[in-house]
Scaffold this motif. Structure first.
Motif, mmCIF file in Angstrom:
data_model
loop_
_atom_site.group_PDB
_atom_site.id
_atom_site.type_symbol
_atom_site.label_atom_id
_atom_site.label_comp_id
_atom_site.label_asym_id
_atom_site.label_seq_id
_atom_site.Cartn_x
_atom_site.Cartn_y
_atom_site.Cartn_z
ATOM 1 N N VAL A 82 0.843 2.360 -10.656
ATOM 2 C CA VAL A 82 1.068 1.773 -9.327
ATOM 3 C C VAL A 82 0.475 2.680 -8.251
ATOM 4 O O VAL A 82 -0.158 2.204 -7.304
ATOM 5 N N ILE A 83 0.652 3.996 -8.390
ATOM 6 C CA ILE A 83 0.078 4.935 -7.424
ATOM 7 C C ILE A 83 -1.443 4.846 -7.440
ATOM 8 O O ILE A 83 -2.099 4.800 -6.387
ATOM 9 N N GLY A 84 -2.013 4.824 -8.642
ATOM 10 C CA GLY A 84 -3.463 4.742 -8.751
ATOM 11 C C GLY A 84 -4.020 3.486 -8.114
ATOM 12 O O GLY A 84 -5.021 3.519 -7.390
ATOM 13 N N ARG A 85 -3.353 2.366 -8.362
ATOM 14 C CA ARG A 85 -3.781 1.099 -7.785
ATOM 15 C C ARG A 85 -3.695 1.146 -6.257
ATOM 16 O O ARG A 85 -4.590 0.678 -5.548
ATOM 17 N N ARG A 86 -2.612 1.715 -5.744
ATOM 18 C CA ARG A 86 -2.431 1.803 -4.294
ATOM 19 C C ARG A 86 -3.460 2.739 -3.669
ATOM 20 O O ARG A 86 -4.007 2.453 -2.596
ATOM 21 N N ALA A 87 -3.741 3.843 -4.338
ATOM 22 C CA ALA A 87 -4.737 4.798 -3.840
ATOM 23 C C ALA A 87 -6.113 4.141 -3.774
ATOM 24 O O ALA A 87 -6.882 4.389 -2.829
ATOM 25 N N MET A 88 -6.421 3.296 -4.750
ATOM 26 C CA MET A 88 -7.696 2.575 -4.719
ATOM 27 C C MET A 88 -7.737 1.609 -3.532
ATOM 28 O O MET A 88 -8.732 1.543 -2.804
ATOM 29 N N GLY A 101 -8.521 3.309 -0.357
ATOM 30 C CA GLY A 101 -9.761 4.073 -0.304
ATOM 31 C C GLY A 101 -9.595 5.551 -0.578
ATOM 32 O O GLY A 101 -10.488 6.355 -0.277
ATOM 33 N N LEU A 102 -8.461 5.934 -1.157
ATOM 34 C CA LEU A 102 -8.215 7.351 -1.458
ATOM 35 C C LEU A 102 -8.906 7.759 -2.754
ATOM 36 O O LEU A 102 -9.199 8.939 -2.970
ATOM 37 N N ILE A 103 -9.109 6.792 -3.664
ATOM 38 C CA ILE A 103 -9.940 6.995 -4.846
ATOM 39 C C ILE A 103 -10.869 5.792 -4.960
ATOM 40 O O ILE A 103 -10.607 4.745 -4.360
ATOM 41 N N THR A 104 -11.954 5.949 -5.709
ATOM 42 C CA THR A 104 -12.896 4.838 -5.857
ATOM 43 C C THR A 104 -12.390 3.850 -6.903
ATOM 44 O O THR A 104 -11.498 4.165 -7.705
ATOM 45 N N ARG A 105 -12.998 2.674 -6.905
ATOM 46 C CA ARG A 105 -12.667 1.655 -7.898
ATOM 47 C C ARG A 105 -12.955 2.171 -9.306
ATOM 48 O O ARG A 105 -12.168 1.965 -10.230
ATOM 49 N N GLY A 106 -14.088 2.864 -9.440
ATOM 50 C CA GLY A 106 -14.441 3.424 -10.744
ATOM 51 C C GLY A 106 -13.437 4.449 -11.220
ATOM 52 O O GLY A 106 -13.060 4.471 -12.402
ATOM 53 N N TRP A 158 -1.086 12.265 0.499
ATOM 54 C CA TRP A 158 -2.425 12.502 -0.073
ATOM 55 C C TRP A 158 -3.197 13.562 0.713
ATOM 56 O O TRP A 158 -4.013 14.296 0.151
ATOM 57 N N LYS A 159 -2.942 13.627 2.025
ATOM 58 C CA LYS A 159 -3.625 14.637 2.846
ATOM 59 C C LYS A 159 -3.285 16.046 2.380
ATOM 60 O O LYS A 159 -4.131 16.938 2.350
ATOM 61 N N ASP A 160 -2.024 16.255 2.012
ATOM 62 C CA ASP A 160 -1.578 17.575 1.562
ATOM 63 C C ASP A 160 -1.927 17.834 0.108
ATOM 64 O O ASP A 160 -2.298 18.959 -0.256
ATOM 65 N N LYS A 161 -1.795 16.799 -0.737
ATOM 66 C CA LYS A 161 -2.046 16.978 -2.163
ATOM 67 C C LYS A 161 -2.573 15.676 -2.752
ATOM 68 O O LYS A 161 -1.793 14.794 -3.122
ATOM 69 N N PRO A 162 -3.899 15.529 -2.862
ATOM 70 C CA PRO A 162 -4.493 14.289 -3.379
ATOM 71 C C PRO A 162 -4.383 14.185 -4.896
ATOM 72 O O PRO A 162 -5.334 14.440 -5.625
ATOM 73 N N SER A 163 -3.208 13.820 -5.364
ATOM 74 C CA SER A 163 -2.947 13.789 -6.801
ATOM 75 C C SER A 163 -2.075 12.587 -7.152
ATOM 76 O O SER A 163 -0.997 12.403 -6.568
ATOM 77 N N ILE A 164 -2.531 11.774 -8.110
ATOM 78 C CA ILE A 164 -1.737 10.635 -8.579
ATOM 79 C C ILE A 164 -0.433 11.128 -9.179
ATOM 80 O O ILE A 164 0.646 10.571 -8.915
ATOM 81 N N ASP A 165 -0.503 12.171 -9.983
ATOM 82 C CA ASP A 165 0.692 12.668 -10.662
ATOM 83 C C ASP A 165 1.726 13.178 -9.663
ATOM 84 O O ASP A 165 2.923 12.916 -9.809
ATOM 85 N N TYR A 166 1.272 13.887 -8.651
ATOM 86 C CA TYR A 166 2.198 14.392 -7.631
ATOM 87 C C TYR A 166 2.834 13.229 -6.864
ATOM 88 O O TYR A 166 4.054 13.195 -6.659
ATOM 89 N N ALA A 167 2.001 12.258 -6.462
ATOM 90 C CA ALA A 167 2.512 11.134 -5.675
ATOM 91 C C ALA A 167 3.505 10.301 -6.469
ATOM 92 O O ALA A 167 4.511 9.848 -5.922
#
Length: 376
Positions: A286-292, A295-300, A267-276
């Protein structure tokens, strides 16, 4: 000559309500049944058999002195609440079907001197999530970023299903009661459940759910096996109920699928759900849930993404329509591992064909074709 029988009207009204029908509408559509309830007329045996099929109850229930008390043998967790013992009839009957399968195969394995599975209940609710994840990976023979080896998250799902069944856990994917397409199981009520015992843990995964969510559900259920706790869950928005064990299983599933340290580095290099998700080969959900969680993305932000993804899944499913290969579906509904043991028992003359038909939900020629052409 017509053979009429006397039935307790309470059993009739209980059966109608249990099946989820609106009482008044049901009786308006079936005026003869209203007369049975009002004790103006008596039903024949054939009429009662038809009624039992319509409301999905065993025929013998109608001759009990009072309605039986039915309950599920484990908590059913709802997101936002702790648990409930109430489920719909379709979910209840599915639990019953899997319990019968589990009871039979457990007895069969014990009779054949199989040992209990060492990993069942090896941890408790006080365990550290990362410690449990390491033990699960070691038992399955996986490295920390194992999912990265696959081309798509569908491949990841197929692979992990096979690995879990190899160690003695049975997985059933289904979106209806057995093979009855007129009795769907709602994803909003049940994403899955797991029946845990020492010899033959059974998972149920709602096949009507997006594969993206199925992957998370499987690992969440596997965590329950490691903790030795049966449970059912809806996991709305892929979030757990407000219960310590549910939260622990959720944390275990998240770390198992997407290690925190690896995602943070990417995420430090490329903060993107699609890339991850392309790196980890798990679903974007699953990536989106983990990022939330991290704290990499907000709950909203997660809910906006999740709702859009699930809506696109629903539209895609509607456009595809129904259909498909019955036997390919049966492999998932019955579990190839389970069906193989049933077939082995039949060949050893330890199980009658009629019982094999009943326990697999596959009858006569359909069963024969399945075990001879579709088990391998």
């Amino acid at each position: 000559m017509r053979t009429e029988v006397t039935i307790n009207p309470t059993l009739l009204t209980w059966a109608i309500t249990r099946a989820g029908f609106d009482m008044e509408q049901f009786l308006n559509n079936h005026p003869s049944i209203r007369k049975w309830i009002e004790e103006v007329k008596k039903p024949t045996v054939k009429q009662l058999e038809d009624f039992a099929n319509k409301v999905h109850i065993p025929f013998g229930y109608l001759f009990l002195p009072e309605p039986p008390k039915e309950s599920i043998p484990f908590p059913f967790f709802r997101t936002g609440n702790i648990n409930t013992e109430k489920v719909s009839l379709n979910v209840f009957d599915t639990i019953q079907i899997l319990q019968r399968r589990q009871d039979w195969i457990t007895d069969y394995l014990i009779d054949n001197e199989h040992k209990p599975l060492a990993f069942v209940g090896i941890f408790d609710k006080n365990a550290n999530a990362n410690t449990v994840v390491v033990n699960m990976r070691n038992t399955l023979g996986l490295h920390s970023n194992w999912a990265c080896d696959f081309a798509t998250f569908e491949d990841t799902l197929n692979f992990i299903t096979h690995k879990i069944e190899e160690i003695g856990v049975f997985i059933n994917f289904n979106g209806v009661v057995e093979n009855n397409t007129h009795r769907p199981i709602s994803v909003s009520e049940c994403r899955g459940f797991v029946l845990v015992n020492q010899y033959a843990p059974f998972m149920f995964i709602n096949a009507a759910d997006a594969k993206a969510a199925q992957l998370f559900t499987i690992i969440h259920e596997l965590a329950h096996v490691w903790l030795g706790e049966s449970a059912g869950f809806d996991n709305q928005n892929l979030l757990p109920a407000n219960d310590p064990i549910e939260k622990l299983c959720d944390a275990i599933a998240a770390e198992f699928l997407v290690p925190a340290s690896s995602l943070i580095d990417i995420w430090k290099d490329k903060p993107s759900i699609d890339y991850a998700r392309r790196v980890f080969k798990v679903s974007p959900v699953v990536i989106g849930r983990r990022a939330m969680d991290l704290g990499l993305i907000t709950r909203g932000e997660f809910f906006v993404f999740y709702n859009a993804y699930m809506e696109s899944f629903r539209q895609k499913k509607e456009n595809q329509g129904s259909g498909g290969d019955f036997y390919a579906t049966a492999r998932k509904r019955v579990s190839v591992s389970f069906a193989s043991v049933v077939n082995q028992a039949v060949n050893q003359n330890k199980l009658l064909y009629r019982d094999a038909y009943k326990i697999t939900g596959l009858k006569g020629d359909t069963y024969q074709k399945f075990v001879t052409q579709h088990l391998h």
